[in-house]
Design an enzyme around this catalytic site. Structure first.
Site, short mmCIF file in Angstrom:
data_model
loop_
_atom_site.label_atom_id
_atom_site.label_comp_id
_atom_site.label_asym_id
_atom_site.label_seq_id
_atom_site.Cartn_x
_atom_site.Cartn_y
_atom_site.Cartn_z
N ARG A 220 0.86 14.20 -14.92
CA ARG A 220 1.89 13.25 -15.30
C ARG A 220 2.49 13.61 -16.66
NH1 ARG A 220 -0.22 8.50 -12.13
NH2 ARG A 220 1.41 6.93 -12.06
N ARG B 159 4.46 -4.27 -3.34
CA ARG B 159 3.24 -3.52 -2.99
C ARG B 159 2.03 -4.46 -3.00
NH1 ARG B 159 1.97 2.07 -5.85
NH2 ARG B 159 2.31 0.91 -7.77
N ARG C 266 6.55 1.15 -17.18
CA ARG C 266 6.03 2.32 -16.47
C ARG C 266 7.16 3.27 -16.09
NH1 ARG C 266 2.55 0.23 -11.70
NH2 ARG C 266 1.91 2.41 -11.55
N ARG D 265 -1.20 -5.52 -7.69
CA ARG D 265 -1.89 -4.87 -8.82
C ARG D 265 -1.39 -5.45 -10.14
NH1 ARG D 265 -1.27 1.52 -7.61
NH2 ARG D 265 -0.70 1.48 -9.80
N LYS E 212 4.29 8.19 -3.37
CA LYS E 212 3.41 9.37 -3.46
C LYS E 212 2.10 9.13 -2.71
CE LYS E 212 3.14 9.18 -7.95
NZ LYS E 212 4.00 8.01 -8.19
#
Ligand code: ADP
Ligand code: AMP
Length: 214
Positions: free
Chosen positions: A88, A127, A171, A160, A13
Site C-alpha cells: 500500500r 459493505r 481512507r 466495519r 480487491k
C-alpha cells in the site's frame, strides 16, 4: 502465479482475490484480514494496528512488511499467491521486491481494480462483513441470502468500524496520497493490468481471467 490486487479501499480487491484464489488454487493473503484477526485475538500486533485502522490511517510499514515477507515464504505459497491490500506504499513495494529478489522470484501481475471515488463511498457504506469468517457482502449489489446473516458460516454481519462515513473519506485521501503511486511503480515494471471495477462482480472476474489465462 504471483498476483497483487491494487485499488482504492472498497474497489472490490477482496471480492476478486477470493475468486482468484479459488480458481487458481493459490492462497489469498489479505493484510487487512490478518490485522482484523489479530485485533479479535487481542494480540500486541492487533492492539497497535487498531489504533491506526480506526483512524483510517495505514498501519506503519515496520509492522506490515515482515509479516507479509514471512507469509509468502510458507509452503502453501510455493505455487504462487494473491496479495490483497499489500503493498500500500512505495516502501512496502520495495520491501516485497527485495524479499522476492533474494528468493530468486518476482511478481507476475499487479491488477488495478479501477473504481471512481463517487462509487467507493456507496460500496463501503453498504459493505457488511462476517464477524466470524470475514466473508463480505453488499446490502444492495451482493446481498446475503438472509439479511444480516453470513451465507457461509451463519454468523452475524456487521458494518466495519472503518467503513463508517467519517472514516471513508480519510481512507480515500490516504489511498490517493500513499497507494496510488504504486500504479506508476508497477507500470514501470511492465506488470500493471487495469480492469473496470464498476462492472458487476462476475464481469470484473471475467476481465481478470482474460488477463491471467483460463
Ligand atoms: P476491497 O477489498 O477493495 O476493500 P471489497 O471486495 O470488500 O473491497 O468490496 C467492497 C464492497 O463492494 C463490498 O460490500 C462488496 O460486496 C462490494 N462489491 C465488490 N465488488 C463489487 C462489484 N463489482 N459491484 C458492486 N459491488 C461490489
Ligand atoms: P483492508 O481490509 O485492506 O481495507 O484494510 C483495512 C485497514 O488495515 C487499512 O485501512 C489499514 O489501516 C490497515 N492495512 C491493511 N493493509 C495494510 C498495509 N499493507 N499497510 C498499512 N496498513 C494496512
Amino acid at each position: 502465479m504471483k498476483i497483487i490486487m491494487l485499488g482504492a479501499p472498497g474497489a472490490g480487491k477482496g471480492t476478486q482475490a477470493k475468486q482468484i484464489a479459488g480458481k487458481y488454487n493459490i492462497p489469498h493473503i489479505s493484510t487487512g484480514d490478518i490485522f482484523r484477526a489479530n485485533i479479535k485475538e487481542g494480540t500486541e500486533l492487533g492492539k497497535k494496528a487498531k489504533e491506526y485502522m480506526d483512524q483510517g490511517l495505514l498501519v506503519p510499514d515496520e509492522l506490515t512488511c515482515d509479516l507479509v515477507v514471512d507469509r509468502i515464504q510458507q509452503d502453501d505459497c510455493k505455487g504462487g499467491f494473491v496479495l490483497d491490500g499489500f503493498p500500500r506504499t512505495i516502501p512496502q513495494a520495495e520491501a516485497l521486491d527485495a524479499a522476492l529478489t533474494k528468493l530468486g522470484q518476482k511478481m507476475d501481475y499487479a491488477i488495478d481494480v479501477d473504481v471512481p471515488d463517487e462509487n467507493i463511498v456507496n460500496r463501503m457504506g453498504g459493505r457488511r462483513a462476517c464477524i466470524n469468517c470475514g466473508a463480505t457482502y453488499h446490502i444492495v449489489s451482493i446481498p446475503p441470502k438472509k439479511e444480516g446473516v453470513c451465507d457461509t458460516c451463519g454468523n452475524e454481519l456487521v458494518l466495519r468500524d472503518d467503513d463508517k462515513p467519517e472514516t471513508v473519506q480519510k481512507r480515500l485521501n490516504v489511498y490517493h496520497e500513499q497507494t496510488q503511486p504504486l500504479i506508476d511503480y508497477y507500470t514501470k515494471q511492465g506488470i500493471l493490468k487495469s480492469v473496470d471495477g464498476t462492472q458487476p462482480m462476475e464481469d470484473v472476474f471475467a476481465s481478470i481471467v482474460k488477463i491471467l489465462g483460463a
